[in-house]
Design a protein around this motif. Structure first.
Motif, PDB file in Angstrom:
ATOM      1  N   TYR A 162      29.995  26.039  46.418  1.00 32.41           N
ATOM      2  CA  TYR A 162      31.225  25.835  45.706  1.00 32.41           C
ATOM      3  C   TYR A 162      32.308  26.458  46.763  1.00 32.41           C
ATOM      4  O   TYR A 162      33.585  26.525  45.851  1.00 32.41           O
ATOM      5  CB  TYR A 162      30.912  26.953  44.643  1.00 32.41           C
ATOM      6  CG  TYR A 162      29.810  26.694  43.394  1.00 32.41           C
ATOM      7  CD1 TYR A 162      29.948  25.575  42.316  1.00 32.41           C
ATOM      8  CD2 TYR A 162      28.712  26.563  42.815  1.00 32.41           C
ATOM      9  CE1 TYR A 162      29.733  25.418  41.311  1.00 32.41           C
ATOM     10  CE2 TYR A 162      27.867  26.420  41.762  1.00 32.41           C
ATOM     11  CZ  TYR A 162      28.416  25.341  41.200  1.00 32.41           C
ATOM     12  OH  TYR A 162      27.933  24.650  40.157  1.00 32.41           O
ATOM     13  N   ALA A 183      24.342  26.363  39.464  1.00 32.54           N
ATOM     14  CA  ALA A 183      25.083  27.265  38.627  1.00 32.54           C
ATOM     15  C   ALA A 183      23.464  27.993  37.348  1.00 32.54           C
ATOM     16  O   ALA A 183      23.298  28.542  37.175  1.00 32.54           O
ATOM     17  CB  ALA A 183      26.216  26.571  37.965  1.00 32.54           C
ATOM     18  N   VAL A 203      27.390  35.676  41.891  1.00 37.94           N
ATOM     19  CA  VAL A 203      28.606  35.613  40.517  1.00 37.94           C
ATOM     20  C   VAL A 203      30.007  35.861  40.670  1.00 37.94           C
ATOM     21  O   VAL A 203      30.792  34.558  40.736  1.00 37.94           O
ATOM     22  CB  VAL A 203      27.310  35.655  39.925  1.00 37.94           C
ATOM     23  CG1 VAL A 203      28.119  35.778  38.212  1.00 37.94           C
ATOM     24  CG2 VAL A 203      26.196  35.161  39.162  1.00 37.94           C
ATOM     25  N   SER A 207      32.954  33.240  41.043  1.00 34.69           N
ATOM     26  CA  SER A 207      33.193  33.142  40.053  1.00 34.69           C
ATOM     27  C   SER A 207      35.227  33.444  40.412  1.00 34.69           C
ATOM     28  O   SER A 207      36.036  32.629  39.158  1.00 34.69           O
ATOM     29  CB  SER A 207      33.374  34.533  39.195  1.00 34.69           C
ATOM     30  OG  SER A 207      32.648  33.444  38.746  1.00 34.69           O
ATOM     31  N   THR A 208      35.473  34.305  41.155  1.00 32.99           N
ATOM     32  CA  THR A 208      36.693  34.840  41.894  1.00 32.99           C
ATOM     33  C   THR A 208      37.126  32.895  42.774  1.00 32.99           C
ATOM     34  O   THR A 208      38.055  32.866  42.358  1.00 32.99           O
ATOM     35  CB  THR A 208      36.985  35.078  42.639  1.00 32.99           C
ATOM     36  OG1 THR A 208      36.492  36.591  41.763  1.00 32.99           O
ATOM     37  CG2 THR A 208      38.076  35.899  43.121  1.00 32.99           C
ATOM     38  N   GLU A 211      36.989  27.384  40.224  1.00 32.07           N
ATOM     39  CA  GLU A 211      37.539  26.943  39.049  1.00 32.07           C
ATOM     40  C   GLU A 211      35.886  25.798  38.953  1.00 32.07           C
ATOM     41  O   GLU A 211      35.594  26.582  37.541  1.00 32.07           O
ATOM     42  CB  GLU A 211      38.148  25.978  39.215  1.00 32.07           C
ATOM     43  CG  GLU A 211      38.599  25.427  37.736  1.00 32.07           C
ATOM     44  CD  GLU A 211      39.308  26.808  36.112  1.00 32.07           C
ATOM     45  OE1 GLU A 211      38.308  26.982  35.604  1.00 32.07           O
ATOM     46  OE2 GLU A 211      39.565  27.755  36.400  1.00 32.07           O
ATOM     47  N   ARG A 214      33.168  28.914  37.707  1.00 28.06           N
ATOM     48  CA  ARG A 214      33.574  29.388  36.009  1.00 28.06           C
ATOM     49  C   ARG A 214      33.187  28.907  35.142  1.00 28.06           C
ATOM     50  O   ARG A 214      32.430  28.789  33.607  1.00 28.06           O
ATOM     51  CB  ARG A 214      35.192  29.652  36.543  1.00 28.06           C
ATOM     52  CG  ARG A 214      35.140  30.766  37.409  1.00 28.06           C
ATOM     53  CD  ARG A 214      36.764  31.443  37.007  1.00 28.06           C
ATOM     54  NE  ARG A 214      37.669  30.632  37.164  1.00 28.06           N
ATOM     55  CZ  ARG A 214      38.269  30.404  38.689  1.00 28.06           C
ATOM     56  NH1 ARG A 214      38.032  30.795  39.465  1.00 28.06           N
ATOM     57  NH2 ARG A 214      39.354  29.069  38.004  1.00 28.06           N
ATOM     58  N   TRP A 217      29.304  27.892  34.957  1.00 28.15           N
ATOM     59  CA  TRP A 217      28.897  29.047  34.498  1.00 28.15           C
ATOM     60  C   TRP A 217      28.918  29.758  33.013  1.00 28.15           C
ATOM     61  O   TRP A 217      27.913  29.935  32.455  1.00 28.15           O
ATOM     62  CB  TRP A 217      29.374  30.347  35.644  1.00 28.15           C
ATOM     63  CG  TRP A 217      28.669  31.668  35.382  1.00 28.15           C
ATOM     64  CD1 TRP A 217      29.237  32.758  34.759  1.00 28.15           C
ATOM     65  CD2 TRP A 217      27.237  32.269  35.310  1.00 28.15           C
ATOM     66  NE1 TRP A 217      28.660  33.517  34.491  1.00 28.15           N
ATOM     67  CE2 TRP A 217      27.121  33.352  35.603  1.00 28.15           C
ATOM     68  CE3 TRP A 217      25.997  31.939  36.443  1.00 28.15           C
ATOM     69  CZ2 TRP A 217      25.936  33.881  35.208  1.00 28.15           C
ATOM     70  CZ3 TRP A 217      25.400  32.211  36.677  1.00 28.15           C
ATOM     71  CH2 TRP A 217      24.979  33.805  36.332  1.00 28.15           C
TER      72      TRP A 217
END
Length: 294
Positions: A162, A183, A203, A207-208, A211, A214, A217
Motif C-alpha cells: 500500500y 486488507a 491500520v 489509512s492515513t 486511499e 481506506r 478496509w
C-alpha cells in the motif's frame, strides 16, 4: 479499534449486500429505503426477535450462543472466513478485559529458523497476522528483495503493497487481488485481537497514507490464510508463477509458515533455481527481529 463498532459495521455491511430475492423473501415493491435486507428480515431468517437482532447489530454479541451465531451466519449467507470472523468478534465480546490484550507473537524460535534454513529449494518464511515478516530462508530473502528494500524491521508486506504501490505493482502481477487480500486478512486479524496495538498502529498508518487501503478496509471483507497461487515479476529472474501453502503453526498461535513452490520442469522452477544461484552470491539481508535488535 472499538469492538462494538467493528461488530456493527461488519453485520450492517453483510446485511446490505443481500437482496430480499437472494434470501427467498418477497421484496414488496421496488421502493425500499434500505440497501439489502431490513433488520426485521434478518431477524426472521435467523429465528430471533427483532429487538435481539438490533442489539446484536449495535455491537452486543456477548450473550449470543453458538447456535444463534450459526443461525445469523446462515441468514447473512456468510462464507467460511466471514463466519470465523463473526465467531471471533463474539469471543472477544465475552472475554474478560484482561484476556483481550494478549500480544501476538513477535519473535520466532531458533528451531523454527532451522526448519526454514533446511528448506533449500523453495522460498519459505514465517509471518503473523499483521503481515510482519519475522523469519525467512535465503531463497525467500532473494524472492522478497523488493519488500526488504525498506529498512524498517520487521519488514511488512502490507506496508509494501500500500505504501510503495508503484514498486508493488511491478512485483505482484495480480496487484489488485493482492491488495484486497492484504486488507481482508488484516481485518480478520483485527477480529481475532482488536486490541493489538501494533495492528492498530499499522491500520492507522495505512489509512492515513493510502486511499486504496481506506477503500478496501471500509469494505469489511475478510479472508483466511490459505493455499493459492501467487504471480510475481522478480527484478532479477522475471516471471514466477508460484504455488503457495500457508500453514498455521499450532505451537505458535497467530504465526503462519508460507512456502512457495513450482512443479518441476516448468519455467518458474527454472527461474527459482536461477534465483537460488543469484541469492548465493548476495550478502544475507537481515529480516529477523533478533538481527535488528542485535
Amino acid at each position: 479499534m472499538d469492538l462494538r463498532t467493528e461488530i456493527r459495521e461488519f453485520l450492517s455491511s453483510r446485511r446490505a449486500r443481500i437482496a430480499p430475492e437472494q434470501a427467498g423473501l418477497p421484496a414488496y415493491g421496488g421502493n425500499r429505503r434500505v440497501k439489502g435486507l431490513r433488520r426485521e428480515e434478518v431477524a426472521l431468517l435467523a429465528g430471533v426477535s427483532v429487538d435481539y437482532y438490533v442489539r446484536m447489530e449495535r455491537g452486543s454479541l456477548a450473550g449470543a450462543s453458538d447456535g444463534v451465531l450459526e443461525a445469523l451466519a446462515s441468514a447473512l449467507q456468510l462464507d467460511e472466513a466471514e463466519r470465523d470472523h463473526l465467531f471471533h468478534l463474539a469471543r472477544q465480546s465475552r472475554a474478560p478485559r484482561s484476556l483481550r490484550r494478549r500480544r501476538p507473537a513477535v519473535a520466532v524460535r531458533s528451531t523454527l529458523q532451522q526448519v526454514l534454513d533446511a528448506i533449500s529449494d523453495a522460498p519459505a518464511w514465517i509471518g503473523n497476522g499483521r503481515y510482519d515478516v519475522l523469519a525467512m530462508n535465503q531463497l525467500a530473502r532473494a524472492l522478497y528483495s523488493p519488500v526488504l528494500a525498506d529498512p524498517r524491521r520487521p519488514a511488512n508486506t502490507a506496508r509494501f503493497v500500500y505504501l510503495n504501490p508503484a514498486t508493488a505493482r511491478d512485483f505482484f502481477v495480480d496487484y489488485d487481488q493482492v491488495a484486497g487480500d492484504a486488507a481482508a486478512k488484516l481485518r480478520m486479524a483485527a477480529g481475532r485481537n482488536p486490541h493489538d496495538e501494533e495492528l492498530i498502529a499499522l491500520v492507522g498508518e495505512l489509512s492515513t497514507c493510502s486511499e486504496l487501503f481506506r477503500q478496501r478496509w471500509a469494505s469489511q471483507d475478510v479472508r483466511l490464510h490459505r493455499s493459492g497461487r501467487k504471480r510475481m515479476h522478480h527484478p532479477i529472474v522475471g516471471q514466477l508463477d508460484l504455488d503457495v501453502e500457508s500453514l498455521e503453526l499450532p505451537a505458535e498461535p497467530g504465526l503462519h509458515l508460507n512456502i512457495y513452490t513450482a512443479p518441476a520442469g516448468t519455467p518458474t522452477a527454472d527461474n527459482l533455481a536461477l534465483l537460488a544461484s543469484w541469492a548465493a552470491t548476495q550478502q544475507t539481508l537481515a529480516t529477523e527481529l533478533e538481527a535488528h535488535n542485535g
